[in-house]
Design an enzyme around this catalytic site. Structure first.
Site, PDB file in Angstrom:
ATOM      1  N   SER A  68       0.641  -1.299   0.034  1.00  0.00           N
ATOM      2  CA  SER A  68      -0.017  -0.122   0.050  1.00  0.00           C
ATOM      3  C   SER A  68       1.017   1.404  -0.122  1.00  0.00           C
ATOM      4  O   SER A  68       1.673   1.312  -0.857  1.00  0.00           O
ATOM      5  CB  SER A  68      -0.925  -0.003   1.221  1.00  0.00           C
ATOM      6  OG  SER A  68      -1.586   1.025   1.301  1.00  0.00           O
ATOM      7  N   ASP A 282      -3.067   6.393  -3.065  1.00  0.00           N
ATOM      8  CA  ASP A 282      -1.851   5.445  -2.385  1.00  0.00           C
ATOM      9  C   ASP A 282      -1.212   4.458  -3.430  1.00  0.00           C
ATOM     10  O   ASP A 282      -1.945   4.488  -4.696  1.00  0.00           O
ATOM     11  CB  ASP A 282      -2.304   4.925  -1.072  1.00  0.00           C
ATOM     12  CG  ASP A 282      -3.014   3.971  -1.091  1.00  0.00           C
ATOM     13  OD1 ASP A 282      -3.955   3.791  -1.926  1.00  0.00           O
ATOM     14  OD2 ASP A 282      -3.004   3.166  -0.159  1.00  0.00           O
ATOM     15  N   ASP A 284      -1.508   1.541  -4.009  1.00  0.00           N
ATOM     16  CA  ASP A 284      -2.330   0.372  -4.217  1.00  0.00           C
ATOM     17  C   ASP A 284      -3.813   1.012  -4.631  1.00  0.00           C
ATOM     18  O   ASP A 284      -4.647   0.058  -5.038  1.00  0.00           O
ATOM     19  CB  ASP A 284      -2.438  -0.997  -3.444  1.00  0.00           C
ATOM     20  CG  ASP A 284      -3.130  -0.654  -2.101  1.00  0.00           C
ATOM     21  OD1 ASP A 284      -2.970   0.602  -1.898  1.00  0.00           O
ATOM     22  OD2 ASP A 284      -3.613  -1.528  -1.521  1.00  0.00           O
ATOM     23  N   ASP A 286      -6.264   2.227  -3.197  1.00  0.00           N
ATOM     24  CA  ASP A 286      -7.608   2.048  -2.459  1.00  0.00           C
ATOM     25  C   ASP A 286      -7.783   3.378  -1.591  1.00  0.00           C
ATOM     26  O   ASP A 286      -8.728   3.203  -0.853  1.00  0.00           O
ATOM     27  CB  ASP A 286      -7.690   0.751  -1.500  1.00  0.00           C
ATOM     28  CG  ASP A 286      -6.581   0.622  -0.423  1.00  0.00           C
ATOM     29  OD1 ASP A 286      -5.714   1.704  -0.613  1.00  0.00           O
ATOM     30  OD2 ASP A 286      -6.414  -0.236   0.187  1.00  0.00           O
ATOM     31  N   GLU A 376     -12.529   6.886   6.258  1.00  0.00           N
ATOM     32  CA  GLU A 376     -11.604   7.115   7.035  1.00  0.00           C
ATOM     33  C   GLU A 376     -11.165   8.493   6.570  1.00  0.00           C
ATOM     34  O   GLU A 376     -11.221   8.951   5.356  1.00  0.00           O
ATOM     35  CB  GLU A 376     -10.396   6.224   7.296  1.00  0.00           C
ATOM     36  CG  GLU A 376     -11.013   5.078   7.724  1.00  0.00           C
ATOM     37  CD  GLU A 376      -9.850   4.093   8.214  1.00  0.00           C
ATOM     38  OE1 GLU A 376      -9.601   3.755   9.383  1.00  0.00           O
ATOM     39  OE2 GLU A 376      -8.969   3.504   7.249  1.00  0.00           O
ATOM     40  N   SER A 499      -1.120   2.210  17.700  1.00  0.00           N
ATOM     41  CA  SER A 499      -1.021   1.947  16.405  1.00  0.00           C
ATOM     42  C   SER A 499      -1.322   0.375  16.154  1.00  0.00           C
ATOM     43  O   SER A 499      -0.797  -0.421  16.913  1.00  0.00           O
ATOM     44  CB  SER A 499       0.315   2.541  15.758  1.00  0.00           C
ATOM     45  OG  SER A 499       0.212   1.801  14.664  1.00  0.00           O
ATOM     46  N   GLY A 500      -2.161   0.139  15.089  1.00  0.00           N
ATOM     47  CA  GLY A 500      -2.024  -1.287  14.652  1.00  0.00           C
ATOM     48  C   GLY A 500      -1.076  -1.696  13.807  1.00  0.00           C
ATOM     49  O   GLY A 500      -0.857  -2.789  13.298  1.00  0.00           O
ATOM     50  N   ARG A 506      -0.526   6.475  19.339  1.00  0.00           N
ATOM     51  CA  ARG A 506      -0.849   7.648  18.584  1.00  0.00           C
ATOM     52  C   ARG A 506      -1.672   8.590  19.346  1.00  0.00           C
ATOM     53  O   ARG A 506      -2.722   8.310  20.041  1.00  0.00           O
ATOM     54  CB  ARG A 506      -1.752   7.466  17.148  1.00  0.00           C
ATOM     55  CG  ARG A 506      -0.687   6.509  16.169  1.00  0.00           C
ATOM     56  CD  ARG A 506      -1.300   6.718  14.835  1.00  0.00           C
ATOM     57  NE  ARG A 506      -0.864   5.519  14.137  1.00  0.00           N
ATOM     58  CZ  ARG A 506       0.122   5.575  13.225  1.00  0.00           C
ATOM     59  NH1 ARG A 506       1.068   6.678  13.494  1.00  0.00           N
ATOM     60  NH2 ARG A 506       0.772   4.714  12.672  1.00  0.00           N
TER      61      ARG A 506
HETATM   62  C1  16G Z   1      -4.555   0.062   8.123  1.00  0.00           C
HETATM   63  C2  16G Z   1      -5.770   0.028   7.642  1.00  0.00           C
HETATM   64  C3  16G Z   1      -6.363   1.430   7.645  1.00  0.00           C
HETATM   65  C4  16G Z   1      -6.061   2.340   9.015  1.00  0.00           C
HETATM   66  C5  16G Z   1      -4.628   2.235   9.352  1.00  0.00           C
HETATM   67  C6  16G Z   1      -4.388   2.770  10.602  1.00  0.00           C
HETATM   68  C7  16G Z   1      -7.131  -1.457   6.291  1.00  0.00           C
HETATM   69  C8  16G Z   1      -7.310  -2.248   5.053  1.00  0.00           C
HETATM   70  N1  16G Z   1      -6.167  -0.434   6.348  1.00  0.00           N
HETATM   71  O1  16G Z   1      -3.627   0.566   7.204  1.00  0.00           O
HETATM   72  O2  16G Z   1      -7.779   1.357   7.750  1.00  0.00           O
HETATM   73  O3  16G Z   1      -6.711   3.665   8.676  1.00  0.00           O
HETATM   74  O4  16G Z   1      -4.374   0.899   9.167  1.00  0.00           O
HETATM   75  O5  16G Z   1      -3.030   2.471  11.269  1.00  0.00           O
HETATM   76  O6  16G Z   1      -7.681  -1.749   7.288  1.00  0.00           O
HETATM   77  P1  16G Z   1      -2.525   2.520  12.569  1.00  0.00           P
HETATM   78  O7  16G Z   1      -3.176   1.572  13.453  1.00  0.00           O
HETATM   79  O8  16G Z   1      -1.135   2.378  12.449  1.00  0.00           O
HETATM   80  O9  16G Z   1      -2.902   3.975  12.984  1.00  0.00           O
HETATM   81 MG    MG Z   2      -3.612   1.359   0.284  1.00  0.00          MG
END
Ligand code: 16G
Ligand code: MG
Length: 548
Positions: A68, A282, A284, A286, A376, A499-500, A506
């Site tokens: 991505s 971006d 890819d 999306d 988002e 963060s995920g 964050r």
């Molecule tokens: C991923 C998520 C996006 C989210 C981002 C947050 C998908 C396909 N992508 O890129 O939606 O905004 O994580 O990142 O679900 P963070 O948890 O590091 O803030």
């Molecule tokens: Mg993307």
């Protein structure tokens, strides 16, 4: 069909040995990492996709190879479930366990997955696989395909495609083509035909000009936009920059993430008139954001919140003029600008829900409405229509031209997942219909200034949140202190979340002025450092800084 699980082990050992000892996790974006460490991950995801297809009784499962908006050395992989959704969460754990076992344990581990999930290994399976245009993607695609072949599944390779195209192909195949043809041409045909019918030869209207700069982030979106251009006969006049053919690297100094986070235009911008509409996607394709510069040269962003409000207003008008009794709702995350939420509730009178970050949460919630719009702030989003709302609109379309328009709008939207190009075509349709340029669009409401910080802590999992990430429940006391700080700022709002995708916490803050916002973010960041085990350097107090 007889399948020998030894083959899986043999393939793994000979061609895709596991080289990294670090544990990796299937997160919101699938697996991500340095490309040279991903061969064994890809092979095993091919194995998993073919098992998942058998588990879902032969439905097509998609595999997309992309990182991505990440930099060029990274790559990643995501599985797409039969209805185009992200992989079901119970299987995220299966995926994580599968990629982390040693080569020696692999054969037994696969046998256990088959047994635990009662998979009929002799049944048919179908896996679609596509990739972005990173130079290491073809090698990784072959690894996925070999994983499918090792278990005698059927694999169909789509080559270089956007992530939303892959979702489209999977849904098209699983609906027996009711959704469209599962081919690249099928995708272009569906979107372009709807777009051109909606435009109906009217290329300009009021302040709306038929001209657009498209920043392709040197990614796959640029290539596909060029394909759209070839087929669109100038019904939209798009200049594609950062096409990925020169020395520029994917997402480097360009693309939706860069533009949104850095709040500035991408490299490679031609000299354009103030207020020219520009769009960034971006790597890819999306995610999409709009931007422009005004006559003073100031950069202005129109992000996912702006797109969501524009679409919500337009769809609300259409439904009302068709006299259809359909429940329209908008789904946001805590990152949505407070001014956008106020505008939706007070002006548009559309119900809003807030869910945790990550597309799957938004998508899921949107399905609860007859027409669910989700975005988002970072530009990822789409609109989903329930079967009953489609039936009602089709019925109305027999006599009502507005309902016919609504049907075309449904065809223009890629309901399977956020799709930068499809979203952009929808925005263009709406702006043209309203006769709006970017100045009209941005003046519908004024964004509150906002600021994000990344805080390094020993273990980001000490932060736990509730209420769609807006309230922090652990460590104890942190939320109380945040509340006290926020109360000192006019229109102040702030939240913290782990963060995920990165090893950081964050912080988000917004308030009525830029100075207040910076100060609020700083104060909340300090609280995180103090109460959640901060390890990074001390934050700089913006008010001290201002006096330097
Ligand atoms: C991923 C998520 C996006 C989210 C981002 C947050 C998908 C396909 N992508 O890129 O939606 O905004 O994580 O990142 O679900 P963070 O948890 O590091 O803030
Ligand atoms: Mg993307």
């Amino acid at each position: 069909m007889s399948i020998n699980l030894r083959t899986v082990y043999a393939f793994a050992r000979e061609m895709y040995p596991k080289v990294s000892k670090e544990t990796i996790q299937y997160g919101t974006a699938g697996f991500r990492g340095k490309a040279e460490l991903l061969d064994s991950v890809m092979f095993r995801m091919g194995v998993l996709a073919t098992l998942r297809s058998r588990f879902r009784e032969g439905s097509v499962i998609g595999v997309m190879i992309t990182a991505s908006h990440n930099p060029e050395p990274d790559n990643g992989v995501k599985l797409i479930d039969p209805k185009g959704e992200m992989l079901e969460s119970s299987w995220e754990k299966i995926a994580t366990d599968l990629v982390n076992v040693s080569d020696q344990e692999l054969e037994q581990h696969v046998a256990n997955i088959i047994k635990d999930n009662q998979i009929d290994i002799t049944s048919s399976s179908y896996v679609y696989v596509g990739m972005d245009n990173r130079y290491h993607s073809p090698r990784l695609l072959k690894a996925v395909a070999d994983g499918v072949i090792a278990l005698k599944g059927n694999v169909r390779e789509f080559g270089i495609v956007t992530t939303p195209m892959m979702h489209f192909f999977v849904v098209a195949a699983n609906t027996k083509e009711a959704y469209g043809k599962p081919t690249e041409e099928g995708y272009y045909d569906k979107l372009i035909s709807a777009f051109e019918k909606l435009r109906n030869g009217q290329l300009e209207n009021g302040n709306y000009r038929n001209r657009l700069i498209f920043d392709g982030a040197n990614g796959v979106g640029a290539r596909k936009m060029l394909q759209f251009n070839k087929r669109m006969n100038k019904s939209l006049d798009v200049t594609v920059i950062n096409q990925g053919v020169g020395p520029g690297k994917i997402n480097e100094e360009c693309g939706a993430d860069h533009v949104k986070v850095q709040q500035k235009p991408p490299v490679g911008m031609p000299i354009v008139e103030p207020y020219t509409r520009c769009v960034s996607v971006d790597g890819d394709a999306d995610r999409v954001v709009y931007f422009f510069t005004d006559e003073t040269g100031q950069f202005r962003l129109l992000d996912g919140d702006r797109i969501a409000t524009l679409v919500a207003g337009y769809l609300m008008d259409l439904i009302q003029s068709c006299q259809l009794d359909l429940r329209l709702g908008l789904v946001q995350t805590a990152y949505a600008n407070g001014a956008s939420t106020d505008y939706i509730v007070n002006e548009l009178k559309v119900p809003v829900s807030c869910v945790p970050t990550g597309v799957k949460h938004l998508h899921h919630k949107a399905l609860e409405y007859d027409i669910g719009i989700y975005f988002e702030a970072n530009g990822h989003g789409t609109i989903v229509f329930s079967d009953s709302s489609k039936a009602a609109i089709s019925e109305a379309a027999k006599t009502n031209p507005k309902a016919q328009t609504l049907l075309l709008v449904i065809d223009l939207i890629n309901e399977t997942v956020g799709d930068a190009i499809s979203d952009m075509l929808l925005v263009e349709t709406i702006l043209n219909h309203k006769g709006w340029d970017v100045k009209d669009w941005i003046s519908s409401y004024a964004d509150l200034p906002n600021q994000q910080l990344k805080i390094q802590v020993k273990d980001r999992n000490v932060i736990q949140t509730t209420d769609a990430e807006r309230v922090c429940v652990k460590p104890e006391g942190l939320q109380d202190e945040i509340n006290q700080v926020v109360a000192n700022y006019k229109r102040g709002r702030a939240f913290v979340r782990p963060s995920g995708t990165e090893d950081v916490v964050r912080v988000y803050a917004e308030a009525s002025t830029r100075e207040d916002t910076l100060q609020l973010a700083y104060e909340v960041g300090r609280l995180v450092q103090k109460l959640a085990g901060g390890v990074g350097p001390e934050l700089v107090n913006p008010s001290n800084n201002a006096h330097l």
